[in-house]
Scaffold this active site. Structure first.
Site, mmCIF file in Angstrom:
data_model
loop_
_atom_site.group_PDB
_atom_site.id
_atom_site.type_symbol
_atom_site.label_atom_id
_atom_site.label_comp_id
_atom_site.label_asym_id
_atom_site.label_seq_id
_atom_site.Cartn_x
_atom_site.Cartn_y
_atom_site.Cartn_z
ATOM 1 N N HIS A 169 -6.317 0.092 3.044
ATOM 2 C CA HIS A 169 -5.987 1.026 1.972
ATOM 3 C C HIS A 169 -6.121 0.363 0.608
ATOM 4 O O HIS A 169 -6.761 0.892 -0.297
ATOM 5 C CB HIS A 169 -4.556 1.555 2.160
ATOM 6 C CG HIS A 169 -4.192 2.651 1.215
ATOM 7 N ND1 HIS A 169 -3.869 2.419 -0.108
ATOM 8 C CD2 HIS A 169 -4.110 3.993 1.398
ATOM 9 C CE1 HIS A 169 -3.594 3.571 -0.707
ATOM 10 N NE2 HIS A 169 -3.732 4.540 0.176
ATOM 11 N N GLU A 178 -8.500 1.054 -2.446
ATOM 12 C CA GLU A 178 -7.834 1.065 -3.748
ATOM 13 C C GLU A 178 -7.392 -0.326 -4.212
ATOM 14 O O GLU A 178 -6.433 -0.458 -4.971
ATOM 15 C CB GLU A 178 -6.614 1.992 -3.697
ATOM 16 C CG GLU A 178 -6.963 3.441 -3.382
ATOM 17 C CD GLU A 178 -5.740 4.336 -3.298
ATOM 18 O OE1 GLU A 178 -4.631 3.864 -3.622
ATOM 19 O OE2 GLU A 178 -5.888 5.504 -2.906
ATOM 20 N N LEU A 211 -2.939 1.905 10.312
ATOM 21 C CA LEU A 211 -2.282 2.336 11.537
ATOM 22 C C LEU A 211 -2.938 3.575 12.107
ATOM 23 O O LEU A 211 -3.122 3.701 13.326
ATOM 24 C CB LEU A 211 -0.791 2.608 11.281
ATOM 25 C CG LEU A 211 0.026 2.943 12.533
ATOM 26 C CD1 LEU A 211 0.278 1.686 13.366
ATOM 27 C CD2 LEU A 211 1.346 3.615 12.165
ATOM 28 N N VAL A 212 -3.302 4.528 11.228
ATOM 29 C CA VAL A 212 -3.916 5.778 11.674
ATOM 30 C C VAL A 212 -5.298 5.934 11.058
ATOM 31 O O VAL A 212 -5.580 5.386 9.988
ATOM 32 C CB VAL A 212 -3.042 7.002 11.305
ATOM 33 C CG1 VAL A 212 -1.650 6.864 11.878
ATOM 34 C CG2 VAL A 212 -2.982 7.204 9.799
#
Length: 266
Positions: free
Chosen positions: A152, A183, A210-211
């Site tokens: 992320h 980001e 995680l997902v």
């Protein structure tokens, strides 16, 4: 009478039902299977996702303080909080803040650390990467293929976690495995620059999250020219996207269990 014990598994969350089942629920079930004497419950740190699930699906997910308060209301005195976060960033700060504020409400209140915290965690994660991805997709480092994991990223100083993981991979000889972020640093363009001298012909893309949610669908595998997939295609590479979150991998589930065990034993 046996004292009630509980585990609150706290994730960022996802509004994708099938992804939630494959990742967050899978981690929760693995933890429940290991700690049979504990009642395992769920909380999310994303209020936006909590709101969306309630309004769209009629599903209520506790926020951090709600989950802890519900244990108090039910007479649970011994609680372990298990965050499923990758690094000690903003979301983990939220969890730590609430755990600290509830510290006097329980006989025992412990919290485990994120996936990448201590030095040995990097070795554990790389071993899990080996088991979950390298052995499956990348057996020959000389065939022009690379694996790129997309994290992320964050403005939080914990974003340095990604760079440390990249350096650790390189130091251990995984020179064709890369870590990029949506980001933070390294950006997609930074990673393309790092990879350019090798002239890869095929790229395996996988979310280092995680997902496999919105970021995986759009930022990693979207058709927009700014997506990671589009950038690699534009550079002349064939691309294979792996829509699997870390929570789906048994090796990573075991790492969350290992962190939970350490929190209980310390």
């Amino acid at each position: 009478m046996m004292e009630k014990k509980g585990i609150l598994v706290i994730s960022f969350g996802t509004s994708y039902k099938e992804t939630r089942k494959k990742t967050i629920e899978a981690v929760e079930k693995a933890i429940a299977g290991r700690f049979s004497g504990y009642e395992v419950r769920r909380a999310f740190t994303s209020k936006m996702i909590i709101k969306k699930l309630k309004e769209r699906d009629g599903i209520h997910i506790d926020y951090i303080d709600e989950g802890l308060q519900h244990f108090i209301d039910d007479g649970v005195k011994d609680v372990l909080v298990v965050p499923t976060h990758i690094m000690n960033g903003t979301e983990y700060d939220f969890v730590s803040h609430y755990v600290y504020n509830f510290r006097d409400k329980f006989d025992s209140l412990r919290i485990s650390t994120p996936l990448l915290t201590a030095e040995e965690d990097y070795d554990d994660v790389i071993e899990a990467i080996e088991k979950s991805y390298v052995n499956r997709f990348f057996k020959d480092s000389s065939n022009g293929t690379a694996i790129v994991f997309m994290g992320h990223g964050s403005e939080h100083f914990a974003n340095a976690t990604y760079s440390q993981l990249q350096l650790k991979l390189m130091s251990l000889g995984y020179e064709h495995i890369y870590v990029t972020t949506v980001e933070g640093f390294p950006t997609f363009d930074d990673t393309l620059g790092f990879m350019a001298p090798h002239k890869y012909s095929k790229i395996i893309l996988a979310p280092f999250m995680l997902v496999a949610g919105d970021h995986a669908v759009n930022d990693m595998a979207g058709d927009d020219e700014g997506s990671l997939k589009s950038k690699f295609i534009a550079s002349g590479c064939d691309v294979q996207c792996v829509f699997e979150g870390l929570g789906e991998q048994k090796a990573f589930q075991q790492l969350f269990i290992k962190h939970a065990e350490k929190a209980l034993n310390d």
